[in-house]
Design an enzyme around this catalytic site. Structure first.
Site, mmCIF file in Angstrom:
data_model
loop_
_atom_site.group_PDB
_atom_site.id
_atom_site.type_symbol
_atom_site.label_atom_id
_atom_site.label_comp_id
_atom_site.label_asym_id
_atom_site.label_seq_id
_atom_site.Cartn_x
_atom_site.Cartn_y
_atom_site.Cartn_z
ATOM 1 C CG ASP A 68 87.913 44.793 94.231
ATOM 2 O OD1 ASP A 68 87.755 46.006 94.519
ATOM 3 O OD2 ASP A 68 87.072 44.133 93.605
ATOM 4 C CD GLU A 133 83.969 48.808 91.128
ATOM 5 O OE1 GLU A 133 83.203 49.481 90.415
ATOM 6 O OE2 GLU A 133 84.972 48.225 90.658
#
Length: 375
Positions: A68, A133
């Protein structure tokens, strides 16, 4: 075009804004399974996680990272579209170029080269990849770590591909991170007309001396690995929105970045003692997003430092500065965790980029680290 550069561009083109993965991990599985990795997708509340392992013996060396990326910000401010990987003047531009799709590509290609060159290597290799994250980090790496712990999988070494370098590739390895603890302090007063302060109690005035003491407090001296613990106010909210009203309460958000010289319990008790000393009526809610972790100089940091020196000639520095990372979760199940990746000067910014000249050396450093630990 090198294989690492090509894979990096593939991953950048997938617009995986947190918590989306947008097929990044499926592409990694396509590359890892032919090498002998057993791949497992672990999903949790819209987050996609990948656990891949080749081998069943120890030691287990894990490469960790996140697919991500943070949101792009205003598209019109980008020189080229953030999800169209673009090379200009020796740099590769795109969201995730530095944080951290290049690292993931480099790790996978490094594993491919290592496995093909050394099919009988000792131990095992793992990949722990998440799409959570940059967001709350509640359904990502921590979920995988809990699953691995529950079934007794023992990690020996972990390299997290965070962009740790400062000026040139290889100048900094993170061998630990400070803990992060936040507080939401509500100081209660009595609302009233500003012309009649004797009939009210101004919580802003009341808390000011306590805040001054908290700001001046020396929490610890740090140690050989960490800077001293810091306490910072991030937000103050008070007032009724009118200039003639004494507010009924004030809300103060603050954060500790704390090292191993202090404890959660000790810091909390000291804050309460200061607030109580000033006679405040208050409510304080705590939240902990990570405890400090540290990997002292040893097998893993030496293996990576040697790999960096051999590949680039750079003498690396061990550091624990910066924000939190998923290393805080992995350190709960792995005795040696370090973070290493490309320069971080453009991360989370408009026109995020990496110098192309660093991409293959990064891959080579990861491969050399495998050679140092698994041959």
């Amino acid at each position: 075009m090198s294989k690492t550069l090509a894979l990096t561009e593939e991953l950048i083109a997938l617009s995986s804004v947190t918590p989306e993965d947008k097929g990044c991990q499926s592409r990694l599985i396509e590359l890892l399974e032919p090498l002998g990795f057993v791949c497992e997708t672990i999903e949790s509340d819209g987050v996609t996680n990948l656990w891949a392992r080749k081998g069943t013996t120890q030691p287990l060396l894990v490469f960790a990272g996140h697919t991500d990326v943070v949101p792009t910000g205003p598209l019109e401010q980008w020189t080229s579209p953030p999800f169209v990987p673009t090379q200009r003047e020796g740099k590769l531009y795109g969201r995730g170029a530095a944080d951290m799709k290049t690292s993931i590509a480099a790790m996978v290609v490094a594993a491919e080269e290592f496995v093909q060159a050394h099919p009988a290597h000792k131990g095992s290799i793992g990949f722990l990849i998440t799409s959570d994250e940059e967001g709350p980090a509640t359904d990502g790496t921590v979920i995988v770590c809990n699953a691995l712990k529950a079934r007794g999988e023992q990690l020996d070494y972990c390299v997290v591909g965070e962009p740790t370098s400062s000026d040139v590739l290889g100048d900094t390895i993170k061998n630990g991170r400070r803990g992060s603890m936040s507080g939401k302090l509500t100081v209660k007063g009595i609302q009233g007309h500003i012309a009649y302060p004797q009939l009210a109690r101004n919580p802003i005035h009341q808390c000011a001396p306590a805040l001054a003491e908290l700001v001046a407090e020396k929490w610890d001296d740090g140690n050989e690995y960490y800077l001293p613990t810091s306490w910072q106010v991030s937000n103050i909210h008070g007032g009724a929105g009118a200039s003639n009203v004494i507010p009924g309460n004030v809300v103060i958000d603050f954060n500790f970045r704390f090292c191993t010289a202090s404890t959660v319990d000790g810091l909390q008790k000291r804050v309460h003692a200061i607030l109580d000393k000033h006679g405040l009526e208050y409510d304080l809610k705590w939240s902990i997003s990570g405890h400090p972790f540290l990997t002292p100089k040893g097998t893993l940091s030496d293996a990576m430092s040697d790999a960096i020196k051999s590949e680039t000639g750079v003498t690396t520095e061990l550091s624990t500065t910066g924000g939190t990372s998923d290393g805080r979760f992995i350190a709960q199940i792995c005795p040696q965790v370090v973070e290493f990746g490309p320069p971080n000067g453009s991360i989370h910014k408009i026109d995020e980029h990496i110098e192309v000249r660093f991409i293959d050396p990064l891959k080579n450093i990861y491969r050399r680290t495998m050679e140092n630990l698994l041959l």
